[in-house]
Design a protein around this motif. Structure first.
Motif, mmCIF file in Angstrom:
data_model
loop_
_atom_site.group_PDB
_atom_site.id
_atom_site.type_symbol
_atom_site.label_atom_id
_atom_site.label_comp_id
_atom_site.label_asym_id
_atom_site.label_seq_id
_atom_site.Cartn_x
_atom_site.Cartn_y
_atom_site.Cartn_z
ATOM 1 N N ILE A 9 0.342 -37.161 51.201
ATOM 2 C CA ILE A 9 0.721 -35.911 50.528
ATOM 3 C C ILE A 9 1.855 -36.169 49.540
ATOM 4 C CG2 ILE A 9 1.790 -33.651 50.913
ATOM 5 C CD1 ILE A 9 0.193 -33.546 53.549
ATOM 6 N N ILE A 10 2.859 -36.923 49.960
ATOM 7 C CA ILE A 10 3.989 -37.220 49.063
ATOM 8 C C ILE A 10 3.520 -38.047 47.868
ATOM 9 C CG2 ILE A 10 6.174 -38.485 48.902
ATOM 10 C CD1 ILE A 10 6.701 -37.619 51.813
ATOM 11 N N GLY A 11 2.701 -39.071 48.096
ATOM 12 C CA GLY A 11 2.202 -39.902 46.998
ATOM 13 C C GLY A 11 1.322 -39.118 46.034
ATOM 14 N N GLY A 12 0.475 -38.241 46.555
ATOM 15 C CA GLY A 12 -0.371 -37.417 45.691
ATOM 16 C C GLY A 12 0.442 -36.451 44.851
ATOM 17 N N THR A 13 1.473 -35.874 45.453
ATOM 18 C CA THR A 13 2.356 -34.972 44.698
ATOM 19 C C THR A 13 3.099 -35.729 43.605
ATOM 20 O OG1 THR A 13 2.637 -33.641 46.695
ATOM 21 C CG2 THR A 13 4.248 -33.311 44.933
ATOM 22 N N PHE A 14 3.614 -36.912 43.916
ATOM 23 C CA PHE A 14 4.325 -37.727 42.936
ATOM 24 C C PHE A 14 3.407 -38.101 41.769
ATOM 25 C CE2 PHE A 14 5.813 -41.866 41.363
ATOM 26 C CZ PHE A 14 7.103 -41.521 40.998
ATOM 27 N N THR A 15 2.182 -38.512 42.055
ATOM 28 C CA THR A 15 1.237 -38.900 41.008
ATOM 29 C C THR A 15 0.866 -37.714 40.133
ATOM 30 O OG1 THR A 15 0.354 -40.614 42.457
ATOM 31 C CG2 THR A 15 -1.015 -39.949 40.593
ATOM 32 N N THR A 16 0.594 -36.573 40.747
ATOM 33 C CA THR A 16 0.225 -35.377 39.977
ATOM 34 C C THR A 16 1.368 -34.930 39.074
ATOM 35 O OG1 THR A 16 -1.216 -34.697 41.792
ATOM 36 C CG2 THR A 16 -0.619 -33.007 40.173
ATOM 37 N N LEU A 17 2.577 -34.914 39.604
ATOM 38 C CA LEU A 17 3.717 -34.521 38.774
ATOM 39 C C LEU A 17 3.968 -35.534 37.652
ATOM 40 C CD1 LEU A 17 6.207 -33.149 41.447
ATOM 41 C CD2 LEU A 17 4.849 -31.855 39.793
ATOM 42 N N GLY A 18 3.724 -36.828 37.907
ATOM 43 C CA GLY A 18 3.854 -37.837 36.851
ATOM 44 C C GLY A 18 2.835 -37.624 35.747
ATOM 45 N N LEU A 19 1.610 -37.278 36.099
ATOM 46 C CA LEU A 19 0.590 -36.999 35.079
ATOM 47 C C LEU A 19 0.941 -35.762 34.260
ATOM 48 C CD1 LEU A 19 -2.644 -37.752 37.116
ATOM 49 C CD2 LEU A 19 -1.791 -39.032 35.163
ATOM 50 N N ILE A 20 1.418 -34.733 34.920
ATOM 51 C CA ILE A 20 1.804 -33.509 34.202
ATOM 52 C C ILE A 20 2.975 -33.800 33.278
ATOM 53 C CG2 ILE A 20 2.813 -31.198 34.512
ATOM 54 C CD1 ILE A 20 1.127 -30.975 37.075
ATOM 55 N N ASP A 21 3.960 -34.570 33.739
ATOM 56 C CA ASP A 21 5.120 -34.916 32.911
ATOM 57 C C ASP A 21 4.698 -35.724 31.685
ATOM 58 O OD1 ASP A 21 7.956 -35.173 32.318
ATOM 59 O OD2 ASP A 21 7.704 -37.284 32.914
ATOM 60 N N ALA A 22 3.824 -36.709 31.873
ATOM 61 C CA ALA A 22 3.365 -37.535 30.745
ATOM 62 C C ALA A 22 2.586 -36.696 29.738
ATOM 63 C CB ALA A 22 2.504 -38.681 31.254
ATOM 64 N N THR A 23 1.763 -35.783 30.223
ATOM 65 C CA THR A 23 0.989 -34.917 29.321
ATOM 66 C C THR A 23 1.911 -33.997 28.533
ATOM 67 O OG1 THR A 23 -0.847 -34.955 30.891
ATOM 68 C CG2 THR A 23 -0.869 -33.217 29.227
ATOM 69 N N LEU A 24 2.873 -33.378 29.190
ATOM 70 C CA LEU A 24 3.802 -32.487 28.490
ATOM 71 C C LEU A 24 4.661 -33.253 27.492
ATOM 72 C CD1 LEU A 24 4.939 -30.120 31.393
ATOM 73 C CD2 LEU A 24 3.398 -29.591 29.499
ATOM 74 N N TYR A 25 5.045 -34.488 27.807
ATOM 75 C CA TYR A 25 5.837 -35.303 26.892
ATOM 76 C C TYR A 25 5.039 -35.615 25.625
ATOM 77 C CZ TYR A 25 8.581 -39.138 25.009
ATOM 78 O OH TYR A 25 9.313 -39.946 24.177
ATOM 79 N N LYS A 26 3.758 -35.953 25.785
ATOM 80 C CA LYS A 26 2.920 -36.273 24.629
ATOM 81 C C LYS A 26 2.679 -35.038 23.766
ATOM 82 C CE LYS A 26 1.309 -40.534 25.697
ATOM 83 N NZ LYS A 26 1.290 -41.683 24.904
ATOM 84 N N VAL A 27 2.521 -33.880 24.400
ATOM 85 C CA VAL A 27 2.227 -32.657 23.646
ATOM 86 C C VAL A 27 3.451 -32.167 22.887
ATOM 87 C CG1 VAL A 27 1.632 -30.203 23.893
ATOM 88 C CG2 VAL A 27 0.335 -31.923 25.133
ATOM 89 N N PHE A 28 4.595 -32.165 23.523
ATOM 90 C CA PHE A 28 5.786 -31.596 22.904
ATOM 91 C C PHE A 28 6.722 -32.643 22.310
ATOM 92 C CE2 PHE A 28 4.667 -28.354 26.136
ATOM 93 C CZ PHE A 28 4.364 -27.347 25.243
ATOM 94 N N LYS A 29 6.301 -33.864 22.102
ATOM 95 C CA LYS A 29 7.111 -34.920 21.526
ATOM 96 C C LYS A 29 7.354 -34.582 20.048
ATOM 97 C CE LYS A 29 6.805 -39.797 20.532
ATOM 98 N NZ LYS A 29 5.973 -40.992 20.663
ATOM 99 N N PRO A 30 8.634 -34.694 19.569
ATOM 100 C CA PRO A 30 8.880 -34.387 18.158
ATOM 101 C C PRO A 30 8.219 -35.405 17.260
ATOM 102 C CG PRO A 30 10.917 -35.025 19.297
ATOM 103 C CD PRO A 30 9.827 -35.014 20.309
ATOM 104 N N LYS A 31 7.605 -34.914 16.213
ATOM 105 C CA LYS A 31 6.889 -35.780 15.256
ATOM 106 C C LYS A 31 7.891 -36.406 14.284
ATOM 107 C CE LYS A 31 2.839 -34.030 16.463
ATOM 108 N NZ LYS A 31 1.759 -34.653 17.003
ATOM 109 N N LYS A 32 7.727 -37.703 14.020
ATOM 110 C CA LYS A 32 8.574 -38.392 13.038
ATOM 111 C C LYS A 32 7.875 -38.346 11.693
ATOM 112 C CE LYS A 32 10.724 -41.544 16.239
ATOM 113 N NZ LYS A 32 10.960 -42.921 16.595
ATOM 114 N N LEU A 33 8.682 -38.116 10.649
ATOM 115 C CA LEU A 33 8.140 -38.065 9.294
ATOM 116 C C LEU A 33 8.451 -39.293 8.509
ATOM 117 C CD1 LEU A 33 8.884 -34.392 8.372
ATOM 118 C CD2 LEU A 33 6.702 -35.368 9.008
#
Length: 130
Positions: A106-130
């Motif tokens: 249960i702890i490992g599954g929660t850690f993995t799921t939260l890591g995937l959500i964090d990585a997805t949110l980081y990619k979506v809301f990452k500031p774009k460089k010009l």
């Protein structure tokens, strides 16, 4: 101390089987299944010598109304089928390492799921460089 899931000892008690017209009768098909209840004690022991063991029989019942010709005499029919299979209900306690394995999963599954959500949110809301 029989579990509620295994209390089908007399399914036909208290049931009325009435016919509304002449030349009708009920045919009952009853399957008898032996059930060994082992509520603690030795693991895998299905004997009647153990005080926590019990041998019972469960009945599975089906009824149908059968229509007869006018010249035939209606009859109530009971057909029994003795099952060659047996149900073994065994109560076992959970070992401490089963509990620890489930907790780690249960702890490992929660850690993995939260890591995937964090990585997805980081990619979506990452500031774009010009």
């Amino acid at each position: 101390q029989v579990p509620d899931d295994h209390k089908q000892f007399n399914p036909m008690d208290g049931t009325l089987y009435l016919t509304k017209e002449f030349h009708q009768a009920h045919h009952h098909y009853i399957k008898v299944v032996s059930t060994h209840l082992n509520m603690g004690g030795e693991k895998g022991a299905v004997t009647t010598e153990n005080y926590n063991s019990m041998l019972t029989y469960q009945f599975l019942e089906q009824s149908h109304v059968v229509y007869y010709n006018t010249f035939d005499v209606p009859e109530a029919r009971f057909s029994y089928d003795l099952s060659p299979m047996s149900v073994v209900v065994q109560k076992e306690q959970r070992k401490w390492y089963d509990y620890m394995t489930s907790l780690c999963a249960i702890i490992g599954g929660t850690f993995t799921t939260l890591g995937l959500i964090d990585a997805t949110l980081y990619k979506v809301f990452k500031p774009k460089k010009l």
